[in-house]
Scaffold this active site. Structure first.
Site, short mmCIF file in Angstrom:
data_model
loop_
_atom_site.label_atom_id
_atom_site.label_comp_id
_atom_site.label_asym_id
_atom_site.label_seq_id
_atom_site.Cartn_x
_atom_site.Cartn_y
_atom_site.Cartn_z
CE LYS A 1 6.57 17.74 12.12
NZ LYS A 1 5.43 18.30 10.88
CE1 TYR B 1 8.52 22.43 14.00
CE2 TYR B 1 6.32 21.63 13.41
CZ TYR B 1 7.61 21.86 13.30
OH TYR B 1 7.93 21.38 11.90
#
Ligand code: NAD
Length: 368
Positions: free
Chosen positions: A134, A219
């Site tokens: 990510k 996140y």
């Protein structure tokens, strides 16, 4: 060229057909494993790759069989440490040759953010599965191209969302699905740390694609989705910059953002490179609440609900992630929360909208 609607329907059809599983398998040392093993080449042997490689030593379904690095000395030391044969070691110029290497099933891309897109396209063209860290890419357009390239190659694309397999997190998601919190009303996500070394790629717009939002704010973006269980449809955002020397043009220091969900829930989130101890998710529903604090660090993760503490034992997240990703790629396992390219792409659609809202000062719609 496919249009947006065709693209979404192509992507969501198999997603919607996935059965929801109520349990995840965790690695066990009880009996020798004789099933299929995912042969993984690690690309980009830096800080996070080191953590992944160590954690993979406890994995039975996934094994390091290849290495890709631009530093010959690093290749040599990693090769010895992880017992990887020389013929499975590549650099960034010649790694397309993995195409002819049956000892590599998948490449795990662990390089700076801006490299994910071009490298994923090359891995797909070489006919291997892509596991990508990510943020999957720098923006939704790149993410979509990666999804399409893997689809065209008949290979899978997974994003390194390790929290989707973490036991306390999964427990709360399952409780939300079971209705234990009632109708979901509110999510709060706090994601941040104080960044150090000013010369690192994380503070370089070209390599990072932005600042805290791309690295740590993601996140809260991703967490909002798996905690609420829906994809947001609008966002508002406000950016604050206290140190323009460290955080140059295009590198965000702090962004607060608010999102609205189709079912009426709202979220309030903070992404920052300028404050410590920010790693907390809070979910509130009509019948109860859940908290994860810390929520997305390397663990142990601590969870509690209105009914008390959750006490699932800590397992290195990357061990569980690689076990589960091997099961997805080799056994067609369907995880409770997907980790596929669509999942990574949706987060990029949201992040694009957050940057747009911070710049415009307007409430921006999120269109998938
Ligand atoms: P890092 O700087 O420690 O490692 C990056 C590696 O890429 C280094 O080995 C570096 O040599 C190599 N590299 C190749 N080409 C490069 C180039 N042109 N410029 C700079 N480096 C180059 O970074 P990291 O912390 O390991 O992060 C790598 C990726 O992993 C990032 O996308 C990051 O977001 C992601 N990450 C994910 C997690 C997680 O928990 N899922 C944690 C940390 C990092």
């Amino acid at each position: 060229m496919t249009n947006r609607r065709q693209f979404i329907s192509k992507l969501t059809a198999p997603f919607l057909a996935m059965p929801v599983l109520s349990e995840l398998a965790f690695p066990s040392c009880a009996s020798p494993y004789e099933g299929p093993v995912l042969k993984v080449a690690l690309m980009g042997l830096g800080g996070y790759a080191t953590r992944v490689a160590e954690a993979m030593q406890a994995s039975k379904k996934a094994r390091i069989t290849g290495l890709i690095s631009g530093t010959p000395e690093k290749l040599k030391s990693w090769q010895q440490k992880y017992n990887v044969s020389t013929k499975n070691c590549y650099n960034y110029e010649n790694f397309d040759a993995i195409k002819n290497n049956p000892e590599i099933d998948a490449v795990y891309i662990l390089t700076p953010n801006a490299l994910h897109h071009p490298q994923a396209l090359r891995v797909a063209a070489a006919g291997k599965h892509v596991i990508c860290e990510k943020p999957m890419a720098l923006n939704a357009r790149q993410g979509k191209e990666m999804v399409e390239a893997c689809k065209k190659a008949g290979k899978q694309l997974l994003v390194g969302y390790r929290m989707h397999f973490e036991a306390n997190t999964v427990d709360i998601i399952q409780q939300r699905i079971n209705g234990n919190f009632g109708k979901i009303l509110f999510f709060q996500g706090l994601s941040g740390f104080r960044i150090g070394n000013p010369s690192q790629w994380r503070l370089n717009k070209e390599l990072a694609g932005g600042g805290a939002m791309m690295d740590i704010g993601i996140y809260s973006v991703n967490g909002a989705r798996y905690m609420v269980g829906e994809d947001p449809i609008w966002v508002t955002a406000q950016e604050t910059k206290t140190n323009p020397t460290l955080f140059k043009e295009g590198v965000d220091e702090t962004i607060q953002f608010q999102m609205g969900f189709p079912g009426g829930a709202v979220a309030s989130c903070l992404s920052t490179y300028n404050m410590n101890n920010l790693d907390r998710f809070f979910l509130n529903g009509e019948k109860g609440f859940a908290e994860l604090y810390p929520a997305s660090g390397y663990g142990p993760i601590k969870g509690r609900t209105h009914q008390g503490e959750l006490n699932h034992p800590h397992v290195a997240h990357q061990t569980t992630q690689m076990e589960e990703m091997a099961a997805i790629l080799l056994e067609n396992k369907k995880p409770l929360v997907p980790v596929d390219g669509l999942e990574g792409w949706k987060d990029l659609v949201i992040i694009d909208a957050i940057y747009k809202a911070a710049a415009s000062g307007q409430k921006e719609p999120i269109r998938y």
